[in-house]
Structure formats: structure tokens, C-alpha cells
Motif scaffolding. Sequence first.
Motif, PDB file in Angstrom:
ATOM      1  N   THR A   1      66.016 -10.952 -54.504  1.00  0.00           N
ATOM      2  CA  THR A   1      67.272 -10.554 -55.229  1.00  0.00           C
ATOM      3  C   THR A   1      67.126 -10.789 -56.740  1.00  0.00           C
ATOM      4  N   ARG A   2      66.064 -11.084 -57.196  1.00  0.00           N
ATOM      5  CA  ARG A   2      65.852 -11.280 -58.694  1.00  0.00           C
ATOM      6  C   ARG A   2      65.085 -10.249 -59.527  1.00  0.00           C
ATOM      7  N   ALA A   3      65.693  -9.973 -60.478  1.00  0.00           N
ATOM      8  CA  ALA A   3      64.871  -8.703 -61.320  1.00  0.00           C
ATOM      9  C   ALA A   3      63.592  -9.230 -61.697  1.00  0.00           C
ATOM     10  N   GLU A   4      63.511 -10.582 -62.056  1.00  0.00           N
ATOM     11  CA  GLU A   4      62.187 -11.244 -62.522  1.00  0.00           C
ATOM     12  C   GLU A   4      60.891 -11.014 -61.796  1.00  0.00           C
ATOM     13  N   VAL A   5      61.473 -11.219 -60.529  1.00  0.00           N
ATOM     14  CA  VAL A   5      60.505 -11.116 -59.221  1.00  0.00           C
ATOM     15  C   VAL A   5      60.005  -9.749 -58.995  1.00  0.00           C
ATOM     16  N   ALA A   6      61.063  -9.093 -58.695  1.00  0.00           N
ATOM     17  CA  ALA A   6      60.982  -7.575 -58.518  1.00  0.00           C
ATOM     18  C   ALA A   6      59.809  -6.691 -59.656  1.00  0.00           C
ATOM     19  N   ALA A   7      60.161  -7.283 -60.878  1.00  0.00           N
ATOM     20  CA  ALA A   7      59.194  -6.529 -61.726  1.00  0.00           C
ATOM     21  C   ALA A   7      58.054  -7.149 -62.055  1.00  0.00           C
ATOM     22  N   ALA A   8      57.484  -8.530 -61.504  1.00  0.00           N
ATOM     23  CA  ALA A   8      56.548  -8.948 -61.447  1.00  0.00           C
ATOM     24  C   ALA A   8      55.713  -8.278 -60.291  1.00  0.00           C
ATOM     25  N   THR A   9      56.249  -8.248 -59.165  1.00  0.00           N
ATOM     26  CA  THR A   9      55.680  -7.666 -57.780  1.00  0.00           C
ATOM     27  C   THR A   9      55.328  -6.212 -58.139  1.00  0.00           C
ATOM     28  N   ALA A  10      56.256  -5.463 -58.797  1.00  0.00           N
ATOM     29  CA  ALA A  10      55.883  -4.373 -59.031  1.00  0.00           C
ATOM     30  C   ALA A  10      54.876  -3.789 -59.689  1.00  0.00           C
ATOM     31  N   ARG A  11      54.544  -4.663 -60.687  1.00  0.00           N
ATOM     32  CA  ARG A  11      53.132  -4.878 -61.628  1.00  0.00           C
ATOM     33  C   ARG A  11      51.921  -5.316 -60.462  1.00  0.00           C
TER      34      ARG A  11
ATOM     35  N   VAL B   1      68.611  -7.767 -50.823  1.00  0.00           N
ATOM     36  CA  VAL B   1      69.645  -8.179 -49.894  1.00  0.00           C
ATOM     37  C   VAL B   1      70.971  -8.292 -50.288  1.00  0.00           C
ATOM     38  N   SER B   2      70.987  -8.537 -51.765  1.00  0.00           N
ATOM     39  CA  SER B   2      72.264  -8.421 -52.618  1.00  0.00           C
ATOM     40  C   SER B   2      72.635  -7.132 -53.054  1.00  0.00           C
ATOM     41  N   GLY B   3      71.999  -6.044 -52.742  1.00  0.00           N
ATOM     42  CA  GLY B   3      72.500  -4.730 -53.466  1.00  0.00           C
ATOM     43  C   GLY B   3      72.516  -4.820 -54.809  1.00  0.00           C
ATOM     44  N   GLY B   4      71.937  -5.661 -55.502  1.00  0.00           N
ATOM     45  CA  GLY B   4      72.076  -5.848 -56.964  1.00  0.00           C
ATOM     46  C   GLY B   4      73.150  -6.726 -57.501  1.00  0.00           C
ATOM     47  N   LEU B   5      73.666  -7.153 -56.653  1.00  0.00           N
ATOM     48  CA  LEU B   5      74.905  -8.020 -57.002  1.00  0.00           C
ATOM     49  C   LEU B   5      74.484  -9.537 -57.360  1.00  0.00           C
ATOM     50  N   ALA B   6      73.330 -10.059 -56.870  1.00  0.00           N
ATOM     51  CA  ALA B   6      72.694 -11.355 -57.379  1.00  0.00           C
ATOM     52  C   ALA B   6      72.286 -11.567 -58.668  1.00  0.00           C
ATOM     53  N   ASP B   7      71.983 -10.398 -59.366  1.00  0.00           N
ATOM     54  CA  ASP B   7      71.170 -10.366 -60.651  1.00  0.00           C
ATOM     55  C   ASP B   7      71.577  -9.041 -61.339  1.00  0.00           C
ATOM     56  N   PRO B   8      72.308  -9.474 -62.284  1.00  0.00           N
ATOM     57  CA  PRO B   8      72.776  -8.119 -63.138  1.00  0.00           C
ATOM     58  C   PRO B   8      71.596  -7.225 -63.712  1.00  0.00           C
ATOM     59  N   GLU B   9      70.496  -7.948 -63.914  1.00  0.00           N
ATOM     60  CA  GLU B   9      69.207  -7.425 -64.446  1.00  0.00           C
ATOM     61  C   GLU B   9      68.512  -6.488 -63.482  1.00  0.00           C
ATOM     62  N   MET B  10      68.737  -6.831 -62.151  1.00  0.00           N
ATOM     63  CA  MET B  10      68.003  -6.238 -61.137  1.00  0.00           C
ATOM     64  C   MET B  10      68.042  -4.440 -61.171  1.00  0.00           C
ATOM     65  N   ALA B  11      69.196  -3.762 -61.364  1.00  0.00           N
ATOM     66  CA  ALA B  11      69.189  -2.498 -61.399  1.00  0.00           C
ATOM     67  C   ALA B  11      68.252  -2.098 -62.597  1.00  0.00           C
ATOM     68  N   GLY B  12      68.330  -2.697 -63.835  1.00  0.00           N
ATOM     69  CA  GLY B  12      67.552  -2.167 -64.894  1.00  0.00           C
ATOM     70  C   GLY B  12      66.019  -2.162 -64.453  1.00  0.00           C
ATOM     71  N   ALA B  13      65.729  -3.410 -63.828  1.00  0.00           N
ATOM     72  CA  ALA B  13      64.221  -3.612 -63.637  1.00  0.00           C
ATOM     73  C   ALA B  13      63.813  -2.661 -62.710  1.00  0.00           C
ATOM     74  N   ILE B  14      64.900  -2.120 -61.527  1.00  0.00           N
ATOM     75  CA  ILE B  14      64.393  -1.130 -60.849  1.00  0.00           C
ATOM     76  C   ILE B  14      63.982   0.144 -61.449  1.00  0.00           C
ATOM     77  N   ALA B  15      65.109   0.573 -61.933  1.00  0.00           N
ATOM     78  CA  ALA B  15      64.974   1.776 -63.036  1.00  0.00           C
ATOM     79  C   ALA B  15      63.798   1.818 -63.843  1.00  0.00           C
ATOM     80  N   ASP B  16      63.331   0.686 -64.323  1.00  0.00           N
ATOM     81  CA  ASP B  16      62.292   0.706 -65.117  1.00  0.00           C
ATOM     82  C   ASP B  16      60.900   0.736 -64.236  1.00  0.00           C
TER      83      ASP B  16
END
Length: 282
Positions: free
Chosen positions: A93-103, A112-127
Motif C-alpha cells: 500500500t506504499r508508493a515508496e515500496v511500489a516504486a522500488a519494486t518496480a525498479r 489492497v487499499s486501492g490507493g487510499l493508504a498512501d496519497p502518493e501511490m497513484a502518482g507512483a503507479i502512473a510513473d
Amino acid sequence: MSVQPPEPSRCRVMGILNVTPDSFSDGGRYLDHAAAVAHGLRLREQGADIVDVGGESTRPGSERVDAATESERVLPVVRELAEAGVPVSVDTTRAEVAAATARAGAAMINDVSGGLADPEMAGAIADSGLPWILMHWRGHSRDMNSLAVYEDVVGEVRAELSGRVEAALAAGVPEGSILLDPGLGFAKKAEHDWLLLRRLDTFLGMGFPVLVGASRKRFLGSVLSDSDGTPRPAAGRDVATAAISTLAADRGAWGVRVHDVSGTTDALKVAAAWRNGGEIRG
């Protein structure tokens, strides 16, 4: 990785790999890096289309871990599995983890939070450009049971998921990168889970691929209770999970998220053969 809805005979199987000490079914079994990688490879060999790696338990009542701990658990596993050619999704649910694992080579983010747990997640996914599974969610694990209050669970879950889709699109996430998950067991009672499954068509009708995550969950333990009312333990719910998986696939689910990949894969093959008159496809 394509996220287009496949034919029913190709419902994807997402194998669960919990790199945690406290997940409800298999916590601690794969906390060791080598054990986690070996299990991920085994899930792939058993037929998993995707291996879903998670470093933070989301069982009801669990406490959060910090981002550094979560990253330390999942990053080496994601990297090694990806290098071995295993398609990996990351349950975070964390943008930081999502971005690191994408790399590190992740092919999908399962939030599981659908982006609600971290306001930065949607931007990280878009990137990142990765597919994003938006699950229905109302709060963190420590609070979820108290949030299972609905007048119309199907309508409310659909509306809340629609809101998450709108937020994702507004953040620049492409429509074709979005998948949905009704969130069985998350801020849901057993009767809510059954209603959501019976009305799976409602979520399929939203126009996005749908993931069903029923594996070993409490509502299955309740329906399999002993004569004295004692729920079936998690380890004894795999056959019931396979039944849910075949029914979900038959109705058009994009994928199912399971612990028992081999049993689920067998069940899906039999269901596909039944549907196709014995003809083996895909």
C-alpha cells in the motif's frame, strides 16, 4: 504484462508469497530470503501465472511495519524472482515500496487499499507504467472489522471502487492498467463476502479485469464448520478455495489469488475441459 481480460479458460492464477512473520495462514514460513525465493519458483512451476509478493501482513488486527522493513523483506525476493523470469506482483500500500519494486523488476502492483493508504501511490503507479490492482478497502487491518457496516454491500462496494478508479484516472493512470478486486474479508463479514461473490457480475460490468481473492479466508472456514460450530482452520480450506476459483473463472474473473496453486490450477483445467467439451485450449 497484458491485463486484458482473457477467455474464461485462461483465468490467471496468482500465487501468494507472504514474506512476513504474521500472515494469517503461512506467516513465518517464507520470511527467510532463500525460502521465499524457492517457494516463488515452486509456485511458478506449479502453474502460477503471477507470484504475488507481500512484506506486510493484512490479516484482521495486525499492526503495520515501517516502509524500510517492508522493503527489506520484499526487494531481494522480487529482484531474484524477476531475474529468474517469474512475473511478480507486489502486495503493498506504499508508493515508496511500489516504486522500488518496480525498479527491481515487478510486473504489477497489488494495492489492497486501492490507493487510499498512501496519497502518493497513484502518482507512483502512473510513473511506473505498471498495472495496478485496486482493491475495495475501508481502513487498516487493526480497524477493518469495525468498518464492516453496510446497507447495500454490493452497491456500496461498487460505488467506492468507482471512486478509486476515478482518482486513479485523474492521477494519470491509464484505463488499461487498472484491475479491480472487491476485497473479500476486508471490512466484510461472511454474509458480505457471499453476496459479493453471488453478484460478481456487478464488478465485471464495470469494464475492468476483476481479481478474486478468497483463498483460505474466514468466510470459508465458517461454511466448513464442524458440527459444534468450530470454523475449519485455514490449512483445511484449499478445496473450498478451488471451488470458489472455478466458479469465479466460469463467470469471467480475470484471475484468482490463492495459496494452493497446484490444486487451483488442476480445478481450473477440469472446469475448462468441462466447458470446452474436453478440448484443451491455451
